[in-house]
Design a protein around this motif. Structure first.
Motif, PDB file in Angstrom:
ATOM      1  N   GLY A   1       0.810  -1.225   0.000  1.00 34.96           N
ATOM      2  CA  GLY A   1       0.000   0.000   0.000  1.00 34.96           C
ATOM      3  C   GLY A   1       0.834   1.261   0.000  1.00 34.96           C
ATOM      4  O   GLY A   1       0.525   2.207   0.712  1.00 34.96           O
ATOM      5  N   ARG A   2       1.861   1.277  -0.825  1.00 40.03           N
ATOM      6  CA  ARG A   2       2.771   2.418  -0.829  1.00 40.03           C
ATOM      7  C   ARG A   2       2.693   3.175  -2.158  1.00 40.03           C
ATOM      8  O   ARG A   2       2.257   2.649  -3.173  1.00 40.03           O
ATOM      9  N   GLU A   3       3.207   4.393  -2.093  1.00 40.57           N
ATOM     10  CA  GLU A   3       3.207   5.305  -3.232  1.00 40.57           C
ATOM     11  C   GLU A   3       3.878   4.723  -4.479  1.00 40.57           C
ATOM     12  O   GLU A   3       3.493   5.000  -5.605  1.00 40.57           O
ATOM     13  N   GLY A   4       4.903   3.867  -4.269  1.00 39.24           N
ATOM     14  CA  GLY A   4       5.622   3.297  -5.404  1.00 39.24           C
ATOM     15  C   GLY A   4       4.908   2.124  -6.050  1.00 39.24           C
ATOM     16  O   GLY A   4       5.436   1.513  -6.973  1.00 39.24           O
ATOM     17  N   GLY A   5       3.734   1.784  -5.573  1.00 41.12           N
ATOM     18  CA  GLY A   5       2.990   0.665  -6.139  1.00 41.12           C
ATOM     19  C   GLY A   5       2.366   1.023  -7.478  1.00 41.12           C
ATOM     20  O   GLY A   5       2.231   2.201  -7.808  1.00 41.12           O
ATOM     21  N   TYR A   6       1.978   0.001  -8.245  1.00 41.49           N
ATOM     22  CA  TYR A   6       1.413   0.229  -9.576  1.00 41.49           C
ATOM     23  C   TYR A   6       0.181   1.118  -9.537  1.00 41.49           C
ATOM     24  O   TYR A   6      -0.098   1.845 -10.482  1.00 41.49           O
ATOM     25  N   SER A   7      -0.601   1.034  -8.462  1.00 42.67           N
ATOM     26  CA  SER A   7      -1.790   1.882  -8.354  1.00 42.67           C
ATOM     27  C   SER A   7      -1.594   2.954  -7.289  1.00 42.67           C
ATOM     28  O   SER A   7      -2.561   3.416  -6.693  1.00 42.67           O
TER      29      SER A   7
END
Lengths: 465, 342
Positions: B96-102
């Protein structure tokens, strides 16, 4: 260095559990994926697998132990070349509390930056955009709502080869309500597509086609049947842009007649305005006049978001003046003031407008001047036009055909209460359909719908006249 | 399960075999790491692991061409890795982090990549099936010669909308491959207890859709079947069904009572049918790779996976302002000419 094996969590809310059973013993060689132990909580059992390979050097927590805290070391894994003598430097030197790794950061909800609507410091009336929809002196023609809708689709299909129409009976039958009349002849079977009677399936195919780069117009023979497809509309069309972090938009229009027709019974007579207006990610349009039907449908087809376009069977045959312009569109989120007045504000949309306008005529005979506002779009809603009017008239009645619980009028009332409370001289009244399934009998059906008499009575009540 | 095919295939080179080994191992190690991060509380909610099913996506991706599309259910991590999405971005989405695909807003079940033609990641059982046919509808409309791999499970194969979709896909000759990943359990309900027929692939026959059963623990068998299905679609013959028999070693999601099947059943699968061990055996026995070669691959994969976990832990949580973004795509100016990006 020896690796500690920590007590796992079955879920982020689990704090402790029972180490039910060890499936390995000290000295066993394990490789990634081997089951080490069974962990139990009150709701589930989980088999706990090795992540790394190595030899079980020491079992710290014996099987059958209850109340083992998450992230507490339960065993020690030795890598190649290490022996049990190396263990000292890990768990035994530290208490379980120190070894405990803090999971993800505190997730306490931070206050969202956009707070819900609240009383403004400066509660001066807003200045809504009420520029005319077309320039003065524009040539006009008389058209039915049905013809205006067809022209809107045809113009957009000429303009963009990726726009197509699909639905039951839209092609060879020329539309169950003749809204798609002539489109098959002009655009051919590739772009005007008859579907089988499978709303769930073809709504999903439409959404997938929109993901794939097309601009579908999906006609539901009526919105009653769209309940079979509502999962695709809400879970697939409305939410995907958000779930994809902005990557995967869904430009699609779902359109068709909505609300009560005449004598078709409970399953074919329901207004879905409030249902769809509830959903972030959708845009919701419910036009009254032919000009709005045309201008709003053209905007809907161009919109990069999923649009619910709620038409009305009874309005299809009504005629209105429509501007003769090359490219006439009506923007979303801009209400239309049909009649100006200073005594009470009537807010409505779709077929509700006919009751509001009739009521205004009757009220005028008694010297009550009603301002009549057509919301036109329910998502976004033009709050400013409503608030500016209520700040002038100090009274408001909402009019719609849908059920009373969770109605659009409820939301309008709440917004007025929050943002213009001090301007109100009377409680807002919501005129709605009755809280009953639609009956078939002619007299009962009339009673079930909102009536002009009820709107007139409500306006008198709020004006104390 | 269909008999395991002969060890060597004429159309598979030693490099192919090594690539399969590598790709499947990446999925397995990634999923093990995800399970570990879940246990540490770094991943929340639902998390459905693909361990055991690796040969299905790796085999089918080897039959895909650039531009072909794929869409699947919520057990989607393997599909994303197999089609070339970045493990860092996938793992960071799991945390659930900013660098995730969504950007952390989708989670395990909801990731997408326009670049890799991956259309999700869908959480409602069966709902991605018409969506996949819709993608194929767009390709046929645009006449671009692409095919769409639409994956779903044996559980979803009982959903009504699957058959609505079979009907329209066949009627309109859509270039879609329906891949039924039959891992034999719909959550905790075995196929025997939920499904009236044994061979799910035959359910396309009434709609005129050919289908076949594939050994999903054998990546070579999957590749061969995938190539046949792709050729069928590209020739304009309409949809094709592959029922790929596979097995999930882990629970349905992270919290699974594990009471509906025996440990012996799972262990027997792992011992006798493991898809990665199978390719490993082929590489060693065929002298295509030495133990040291494979160790080097193992090490490389371990580094990639560890790096993805580090990235996923270090990437910050999304900014609170992200709560309010991506609800609507930018509006097109009213009255202006429309420019299509499609």
């Amino acid at each position: 260095m020896p690796t500690e094996i920590l007590m796992p969590a079955l879920s982020p809310t689990m704090e402790e559990g029972t180490l039910a059973k060890w499936l390995v013993k000290e000295g066993d060689t394990v490789s990634s994926g081997d089951i080490l132990a069974e962990i139990e909580t009150d709701k589930a059992t989980m088999e706990f697998e090795a992540v790394d390979e190595g030899v079980i050097g020491k079992i710290i927590v014996a099987e059958g132990t209850e109340g083992v805290k998450v992230n507490q070391p339960i065993a020690v894994l030795l890598e190649e070349g290490e022996s049990a003598d190396d263990i000292g430097e890990t768990s035994e030197a530290r208490g379980p509390d120190e070894a405990k790794e803090e999971p993800a950061e505190e997730t306490s909800a931070k206050a969202p930056e956009k707070a819900p609507a609240k009383a403004k410091e400066d509660d001066a009336p807003p200045k809504p955009d009420q520029t005319p929809d077309w320039p003065e002196g524009t040539e006009m023609k008389t058209q039915t709502v049905r013809e205006a809708l067809r022209d809107a689709m045809a113009e957009e299909m000429r303009d963009n080869p990726n726009v197509f129409v699909m639905g039951e009976e839209v092609a060879e039958y020329q539309g169950a309500y003749k809204v798609t009349q002539g489109l098959l002849d002009e655009f051919g079977a590739k772009r005007v597509i008859d579907t089988p009677i499978t709303e769930h399936g073809f709504a999903g195919i439409g959404v997938g086609a929109a993901f794939g780069g097309l601009r579908p117009i999906v006609e539901f023979m009526t919105f009653n049947f769209a309940m079979q497809a509502i999962d695709q509309i809400i879970n697939s069309a409305a939410k995907t842009l958000y779930m994809s972090g902005g990557q995967m938009g869904c430009p699609i229009v779902f359109r068709g007649p909505n609300g009560a027709a005449a004598r078709v019974g409970a399953q074919h007579s329901q207004d879905y305005a409030a249902w769809y207006a509830h959903i972030p990610g959708l845009k919701v349009v419910q036009p009254y006049s032919a000009a709005d039907a045309k201008g709003l449908l053209k905007s809907a087809i161009r919109d990069p978001n999923p649009v619910i376009f709620l038409e009305n069977e009874i309005l299809y045959g009504r005629t209105f003046e429509v501007p003769v312009l090359d490219d006439f569109t009506v923007p979303f989120g801009k209400a239309k003031i049909w009649r100006e007045g200073s005594d009470v504000t009537l807010v409505s949309f779709g077929i509700g407008m006919q009751y509001a306008l009739q009521a205004a005529d009757r009220l005028a005979e008694d010297g009550i001047e009603a301002e009549v506002i057509d919301l036109r779009t329910l998502r976004p809603i033009d709050y400013d036009t409503v608030l500016a009017s209520v700040m002038k008239t100090n009274r408001c009645v909402t009019v719609e055909e849908g059920f009373p619980v969770g109605a659009i009028g409820n939301h309008i009332s709440a917004t007025i209460m929050q943002r213009a409370f001090d301007y109100l001289d009377a409680p807002v009244i919501n005129c709605t359909g009755k809280d009953v399934p639609m009956p078939y009998a002619a007299n009962l059906e009339k009673l079930a719908l909102v009536t002009t008499d009820e709107v007139v009575e409500a306006a008198r009540q709020v004006t104390y006249r | 399960m269909a008999a395991r095919k002969a060890a060597e295939k004429p159309n598979v080179s030693a490099d192919d075999l090594k690539q399969f080994y590598r790709d499947m191992l990446l999925i397995r190690r990634f999923e093990e790491k995800a399970g570990q991060l879940y246990g540490m509380g770094l991943i929340g909610g639902f998390c459905h692991l693909y361990i055991g099913q690796e040969a299905v996506v790796v085999g089918l991706e080897s039959a895909a061409e650039e531009g072909d599309k794929r869409i699947t259910t919520y057990r989607d991590h393997g599909h994303m890795l197999a089609c070339g999405m970045n493990p860092d971005g996938v793992m960071a989405e799991l945390t659930g982090r900013e660098g995730g695909y969504s950007k952390g807003k989708g989670g395990s079940m909801h990731m997408f990549s326009r670049e890799k033609h991956f259309y999700g990641g869908h959480g409602i059982v069966g709902a991605n099936v018409p969506l996949g046919a819709g993608l194929a509808f767009a390709d046929k409309y645009l006449e671009n010669d692409r095919v769409t791999f639409t994956y779903f499970g044996d559980g979803a194969a009982n959903q009504g909308q699957v058959y609505e979709t079979f009907n329209m896909a066949s009627l309109w000759k859509l270039p879609v491959i329906f891949v039924i990943e039959n891992n034999q359990y719909a959550m905790g309900t075995s196929q025997k207890r939920s499904t009236s027929t044994e061979d799910i692939y035959t359910r396309g026959a009434p709609f005129g859709i050919p289908g076949e059963l594939v050994d999903g623990m054998d990546v070579l068998a999957v590749k061969e079947a995938g190539e046949k299905a792709v050729a069928h679609c590209r020739e304009g013959k309409g949809p094709y069904i592959l029922e790929v028999k596979t097995y999930r070693y882990r629970g349905h999601s992270m919290s699974d009572p594990a009471k509906y099947r025996t440990r012996e059943e799972v262990q027997k699968m792992r011992d006798e049918k493991d898809p990665i061990e199978h390719v490993r055996d082929l590489l060693i026995s065929g002298k295509h790779a030495s133990e040291d070669d494979l160790k080097a691959i193992d090490k490389e994969i371990k580094e990639i996976v560890n790096a993805s976990a580090e990235f996923a832990k270090e990437s910050p949580e999304p900014d609170p302002s992200e709560l309010w973004t991506d609800i609507y795509a930018d509006d097109i100016p009213q009255g202006a000419a429309v420019e299509e990006d499609a």
